[in-house]
Every structure is written in C-alpha cells, then in structure tokens.
Design a protein around this motif. Sequence first.
Motif, PDB file in Angstrom:
ATOM      1  N   ILE A 448       1.260  -1.196   0.077  1.00 49.87           N
ATOM      2  CA  ILE A 448      -0.226   0.231  -0.041  1.00 49.87           C
ATOM      3  C   ILE A 448       0.714   1.443   0.103  1.00 49.87           C
ATOM      4  O   ILE A 448       0.736   1.813  -1.236  1.00 49.87           O
ATOM      5  N   LEU A 449       1.692   1.645   0.614  1.00 52.17           N
ATOM      6  CA  LEU A 449       2.903   2.288   1.130  1.00 52.17           C
ATOM      7  C   LEU A 449       3.803   2.959  -0.434  1.00 52.17           C
ATOM      8  O   LEU A 449       3.827   3.935  -0.904  1.00 52.17           O
ATOM      9  N   PHE A 450       3.778   1.801  -1.083  1.00 51.88           N
ATOM     10  CA  PHE A 450       5.162   2.045  -1.798  1.00 51.88           C
ATOM     11  C   PHE A 450       4.589   1.457  -3.069  1.00 51.88           C
ATOM     12  O   PHE A 450       5.267   0.241  -3.423  1.00 51.88           O
ATOM     13  N   GLY A 451       3.456   1.267  -3.575  1.00 56.67           N
ATOM     14  CA  GLY A 451       2.770   0.666  -4.429  1.00 56.67           C
ATOM     15  C   GLY A 451       2.950   1.002  -6.129  1.00 56.67           C
ATOM     16  O   GLY A 451       2.895   0.068  -7.115  1.00 56.67           O
ATOM     17  N   GLY A 452       3.479   2.476  -6.401  1.00 59.01           N
ATOM     18  CA  GLY A 452       3.728   2.834  -7.207  1.00 59.01           C
ATOM     19  C   GLY A 452       4.682   2.144  -7.964  1.00 59.01           C
ATOM     20  O   GLY A 452       4.758   2.131  -9.291  1.00 59.01           O
ATOM     21  N   PRO A 453       5.929   1.888  -7.514  1.00 53.52           N
ATOM     22  CA  PRO A 453       7.110   1.115  -8.419  1.00 53.52           C
ATOM     23  C   PRO A 453       6.307  -0.459  -8.425  1.00 53.52           C
ATOM     24  O   PRO A 453       6.941  -1.245  -9.648  1.00 53.52           O
ATOM     25  N   PHE A 454       5.660  -1.263  -8.156  1.00 49.71           N
ATOM     26  CA  PHE A 454       4.420  -2.344  -8.324  1.00 49.71           C
ATOM     27  C   PHE A 454       3.761  -2.383  -9.375  1.00 49.71           C
ATOM     28  O   PHE A 454       3.316  -3.363 -10.044  1.00 49.71           O
ATOM     29  N   LEU A 461       0.605  -8.733 -14.541  1.00 49.73           N
ATOM     30  CA  LEU A 461       0.254  -9.990 -13.727  1.00 49.73           C
ATOM     31  C   LEU A 461      -1.590  -9.997 -14.481  1.00 49.73           C
ATOM     32  O   LEU A 461      -2.605 -10.750 -14.615  1.00 49.73           O
ATOM     33  N   GLY A 462      -2.568  -8.380 -14.483  1.00 48.70           N
ATOM     34  CA  GLY A 462      -3.933  -8.547 -15.494  1.00 48.70           C
ATOM     35  C   GLY A 462      -4.043  -8.041 -14.613  1.00 48.70           C
ATOM     36  O   GLY A 462      -5.440  -8.339 -14.913  1.00 48.70           O
ATOM     37  N   MET A 463      -3.754  -7.142 -13.419  1.00 52.49           N
ATOM     38  CA  MET A 463      -4.374  -6.370 -12.770  1.00 52.49           C
ATOM     39  C   MET A 463      -4.020  -5.134 -12.433  1.00 52.49           C
ATOM     40  O   MET A 463      -3.753  -4.513 -12.662  1.00 52.49           O
ATOM     41  N   THR A 464      -5.723  -4.916 -11.378  1.00 49.40           N
ATOM     42  CA  THR A 464      -4.863  -3.115 -11.543  1.00 49.40           C
ATOM     43  C   THR A 464      -4.520  -3.063  -9.947  1.00 49.40           C
ATOM     44  O   THR A 464      -4.425  -4.115  -9.675  1.00 49.40           O
ATOM     45  N   PRO A 465      -4.172  -1.994  -9.622  1.00 51.50           N
ATOM     46  CA  PRO A 465      -3.345  -2.064  -8.020  1.00 51.50           C
ATOM     47  C   PRO A 465      -4.747  -2.030  -6.832  1.00 51.50           C
ATOM     48  O   PRO A 465      -4.636  -2.578  -6.266  1.00 51.50           O
ATOM     49  N   LEU A 466      -5.648  -1.627  -6.881  1.00 51.13           N
ATOM     50  CA  LEU A 466      -6.722  -2.019  -6.609  1.00 51.13           C
ATOM     51  C   LEU A 466      -7.075  -2.936  -5.915  1.00 51.13           C
ATOM     52  O   LEU A 466      -7.382  -4.247  -5.260  1.00 51.13           O
ATOM     53  N   LEU A 467      -7.316  -4.476  -7.709  1.00 49.06           N
ATOM     54  CA  LEU A 467      -7.263  -5.910  -7.249  1.00 49.06           C
ATOM     55  C   LEU A 467      -6.083  -7.088  -6.564  1.00 49.06           C
ATOM     56  O   LEU A 467      -6.429  -7.665  -5.428  1.00 49.06           O
ATOM     57  N   ALA A 468      -4.950  -6.021  -6.712  1.00 48.20           N
ATOM     58  CA  ALA A 468      -3.771  -6.609  -6.306  1.00 48.20           C
ATOM     59  C   ALA A 468      -3.681  -6.502  -4.497  1.00 48.20           C
ATOM     60  O   ALA A 468      -3.770  -7.328  -4.170  1.00 48.20           O
ATOM     61  N   ALA A 469      -3.910  -5.356  -4.540  1.00 43.12           N
ATOM     62  CA  ALA A 469      -4.695  -4.597  -2.215  1.00 43.12           C
ATOM     63  C   ALA A 469      -5.195  -6.099  -2.687  1.00 43.12           C
ATOM     64  O   ALA A 469      -5.245  -6.275  -0.505  1.00 43.12           O
ATOM     65  N   VAL A 470      -6.566  -6.305  -2.893  1.00 44.18           N
ATOM     66  CA  VAL A 470      -7.183  -7.042  -2.009  1.00 44.18           C
ATOM     67  C   VAL A 470      -6.941  -8.426  -2.243  1.00 44.18           C
ATOM     68  O   VAL A 470      -6.892  -9.069  -0.826  1.00 44.18           O
ATOM     69  N   TYR A 471      -5.925  -9.282  -3.611  1.00 45.10           N
ATOM     70  CA  TYR A 471      -5.714 -10.300  -3.523  1.00 45.10           C
ATOM     71  C   TYR A 471      -4.244 -10.349  -2.815  1.00 45.10           C
ATOM     72  O   TYR A 471      -4.521 -11.773  -1.410  1.00 45.10           O
TER      73      TYR A 471
END
Length: 616
Positions: A448-454, A461-471
């Motif tokens: 969550i804090l350093f989501g930009g570089p990821f 991987l076919g995901m949005t940052p929001l979906l990645a945080a959910v997983y």
Amino acid sequence: MEAAIQTRGLLSLPAKPIGATRSLLHPPHALKHRLFSSKPRNLPPLSLSFNVHKKVQSFPPTRHGFICKAEASATGDGALFNEGDTAAAAVTPSPKIFGVEVTTLKKIIPLGLMFFCILFNYTILRDTKDVLVVTAKGSSAEIIPFLKTWVNLPMAIGFMLLYTKLSNVLSKKALFYTVIIPFIIYFGAFGFVMYPLSNYIHPDALADKLLAALGPRFMGPLAILRIWSFCLFYVMAELWGSVVISVLFWGFANQITTVDEAKKFYPLFGLGANVALIFSGRTVKYFSNLRKNLGPGVDGWAVSLKAMMSIVVGMGLAICFLYWWVNRYVPLPTRSLKKKNKPKMGTMESLKFLVSSPYIRDLATLVVAYGISINLVEVTWKSKLKAQFPSPNEYSAFMGDFSTCTGIATFTMMLLSQYVFDKYGWGVAAKITPTVLLLTGVAFFSLILFGGPFAPLVAKLGMTPLLAAVYVGALQNIFSKSAKYSLFDPCKEMAYIPLDEDTKVKGKAAIDVVCNPLGKSGGALIQQFMILSFGSLANSTPYLGMILLVIVTAWLAAAKSLEGQFNALRSEEELEKEMERASSVKVPVVSQEEGGNGSLGDSTSSWPEKSAPTNI
C-alpha cells in the motif's frame, strides 16, 4: 481331613494344605481373630507367610513367602498363586483401533464433528455479517471500527458477566444448552423474519436527518442506528465465534480430555474444522450465485440468506445432539481432586482473582494482541474489498472463495502442527502465529505504501493496483488465520487444561468472551484515532505498521512467560495425580512381631531368613 477356613473376603486357602511338618508362630491378634473366627475341624499344622493386597492382580513373590489373592474363592480350590500364575491375573488391555484406545475415540470423533459443525456455521456467519454491514445502503467498511468498539465490546462484557453468574447456579449441561439455544433461535428468526422486514424496522429517515445535522464525519456511528438489525446480526455472529467456539466447545473439550490427548488430537480437530471451512466457503459461493438464476424483481440476497440460515439452524441442532451423546456415553477423565474443591466466587471476586493471576494475564495478552494485530490489517483490506466488489452477492461470492482458500491453507498447516508440537513443544508452537502475522502484515502495508514501483508489474499480471491490494490482503488474512487455527488456538486451549475448574470456566469466559472483542476494539480505537489525526487510514499506514511491531513484541514476550508457567503447572498436576494414585492403594501386610517372622502357628521353631517361597 478337609478343613474349611472362613475368610470373610480377605483370604482364600485350598481345602488340602501341604507342608504340615513345619511349626508356626502365633499371628497378630487382629489377624488371628479374622482368620479363625470359625474354628476349623482337625486342622493339620500349616506353614504360611504372605503379603496381602485388597485386590490382587499380579504381584511378585516376597522375601517371606508368596502372594495370596485377597478375595473369597467362589470356585473352590485355587486362590493362592505364585509368580508363575500372575499372567492369568493380568488386566485385559483396552481395545484399540489404529493404535488409539476405543474410549479415546469415543471422545475425539464426536468432538471433531462438533468442531466441524461450529466452524461451518461460523464461516457462513462471518462472511454474511461483513456483507450485511459493509454493502448496506448508507454504510461502508468504516462502520466496523465503531461497531466493534461501541456495540460488540459492551455486549461481550455483558454476556461475560451473565455467563459468570450462570456458571455459579447452573450445571455444565444446563449452561451449555442455555447459551447455545438462543443463538440458534436468533439466526433462524433473522433469516425468515428480521431481514425480510428490514425496510420497515430500519429508521432511514431519522438517520438521514441526523446525518444532515451532524455532518459526514458521523456517518459511521449513524450507520449503526440506520441498519441496527444488521449490526445486531454482526454482534451475534462475533459472539458465536467467542462464545460457542472458545467458551462452550473448548471448555467442553478441556473437560473431557487429558493434556496428553490434547497434544495429540487438538491440532487434528482443525483438520475436520478446515474441511468445514472449505465446504462452507463453497456453500456461501453457491447461494451467493443464486441471484443469476432468479427472475427480475426477486431479492436474490434474501433467498440466499434464508437458505444459509436454515443450514446454520440445522448445524446448531446437530451440535446439541453431539453434546448430549458425549455426556451420556463418554466418562470424564480423572483430575486432581485438590483442584476441584475451590469455593464459589461471585462476579467481582472472580474478576479480581483473574486480574491478580499472572497466568491469566499472559493468556489475556495473547488473545488481545492477536485481536489488535489482525484488526489493524483486516479493516484496511475490507475497505479495498468493498471498492472492488460493491454488490452484496459479488462480495459474498469472493468471501466464499476466501473461506475455501483459508480452509485449504489451514488444513495443510494442521498436518504440520502435530509435528511442531511433538518436536518443538508448546512454546515454539505458540510463537509461530505472531511471527507469521508480523511478516505478512509488513508485506501488505508495504504494497500500500510503495505501490507505485509495483504498478508496471501488476499491470503485466493483468490486475489493477486495487485488485492486487485485495489479493495480497487476502493472502495475509489466509496465512494469519491458518496459523491461528492450527497453532494459536490449540496452544491457547492446552494452557487452560492444568487450571482448576473454577479458574478454567471463569478464566475462559473473561478471556475468550471479553478479551477477544477487546483486542478487536483496541485495534478499532487505534484506527479511529489515526483517522481523526491523519485524515485517513492510508495516511496513517506507516504508524499502523510501527504499532503492529510493538504489539507483536509484547505478544511474543507473553508467550515466553506463559510457557514457563504452563510447564510448571503440568509438572505439579502430574505429581499430584501420582500422589493421589499412591494414596488410594493401601496394602495391608501381615507384620512381623518381635522375635518372629510373621508365620502362623503354635511352635517355637522358625523358618530360615533366606528360605525360598513355599507353594501351597
């Protein structure tokens, strides 16, 4: 001639004794009175030297003679035996299945089925309560901290006080049924009565007026008023986890099992329980997807809710039946008598006693620390989850998949947990859960804090940052809960077993019913303070990570302290049980009189001191 000796249940002799050539000394007066209360007819001289036990099964020969069976002979002539006869008197071993005694299996199998049913219900209730309060109109995930602090905690404290009072006046069986039956009735009534009438019993107009007057910052507390019946369901579902799982089930399991059985089988309870998680997760997803097959205008969620609450009621009745069966057909294990004769304490005396106990304080620290730690991560994750899945059915379907994955992970951990207990002991097992929670929590907050570089990697991987945080948040919860179910819960329940019954009952009520929601409310209070101070949970994430580190450190310290106290109590209990067994075995022995050798007879001659045993 044949001689008959009336022994009154103490001694049985053959009709034709052998060895009449030896002369004997006089026996002690009391023994002579018992043996010769009816005078024998022409009894030939007899040589006899022996030790007597009340219920002899097998004993080695003694220095002065041999062992006699201390029961009146009902079959005639062979009540005296030597070392070669002891095998016939050996106790028949209990029958076993797969190396486990049948009496143990009669406890373990019903307990496993009870745990299956309880966890099956809890999974359905846990997933449903989140759907109700998070996706309801005028509510969001931000309601959860206020709900846990201002509704769940007071009701938990009230229940603990009531339970403590009831435990003093009701038997254990009556207490179990008195507590669980209202849960079963309520969940059935909610699915078929309260939810269909929710549009009529929820004060939406009043909540809207108050929100307009007080401002949007009071949306969380006002949402509790707006959807009060959903909030009540939320609290009852939380209490099912605290009361039925922690207090009723584990209290009952601790009552009928020993520490050795607990070490072997408590981790395995989770195997059945997590099969329940897998199946209940599939059940939640199946009923959540019913909406796709329904016509327009039909409330799909209402249909799903009725079906799931029907299952909850059926499982609840099965739990009651299993409890009745175990109480009827399974004997209680032997406990230390010293620990059972404690006076009854009132509510305030009980609270003072529990607070003054370092053992209970350490146990409370473990439970509160877990509640705070998991809550610091979980609420943030659920806010992301609501943003990704706003529909109740979609949210519920995802939670069904989440529960299934949790069950699979925990099932795997359960297979490893028995090895951990056997190889490393209670202390290491108790420290694994806080370690796992800390590592996975750091990973979630870091994303969550350093989501930009990821972001580029997530896009590939076919995901949005929001979906990645959910997983990632889901993985954190899965690993943390699997470690809790497979290691933390068995460790916590084992810690209650060496305690006396009064401390065990009231300590569990105080810790599991109050400290569990206290931990969650503590995490909620921290989040409320952070939101007010920094504007949002996202802005306070670095501070939440630091708080998580402090809490886990205190958790590990309490686990280390409790390990030493637990081992000491176990040693003390084993010593007391050995002393009780030893004191219950009283072996009356024909004592030697001064100048004699304990033989029976009238002559002045005696046996050699090292003579061999004589068979009669």
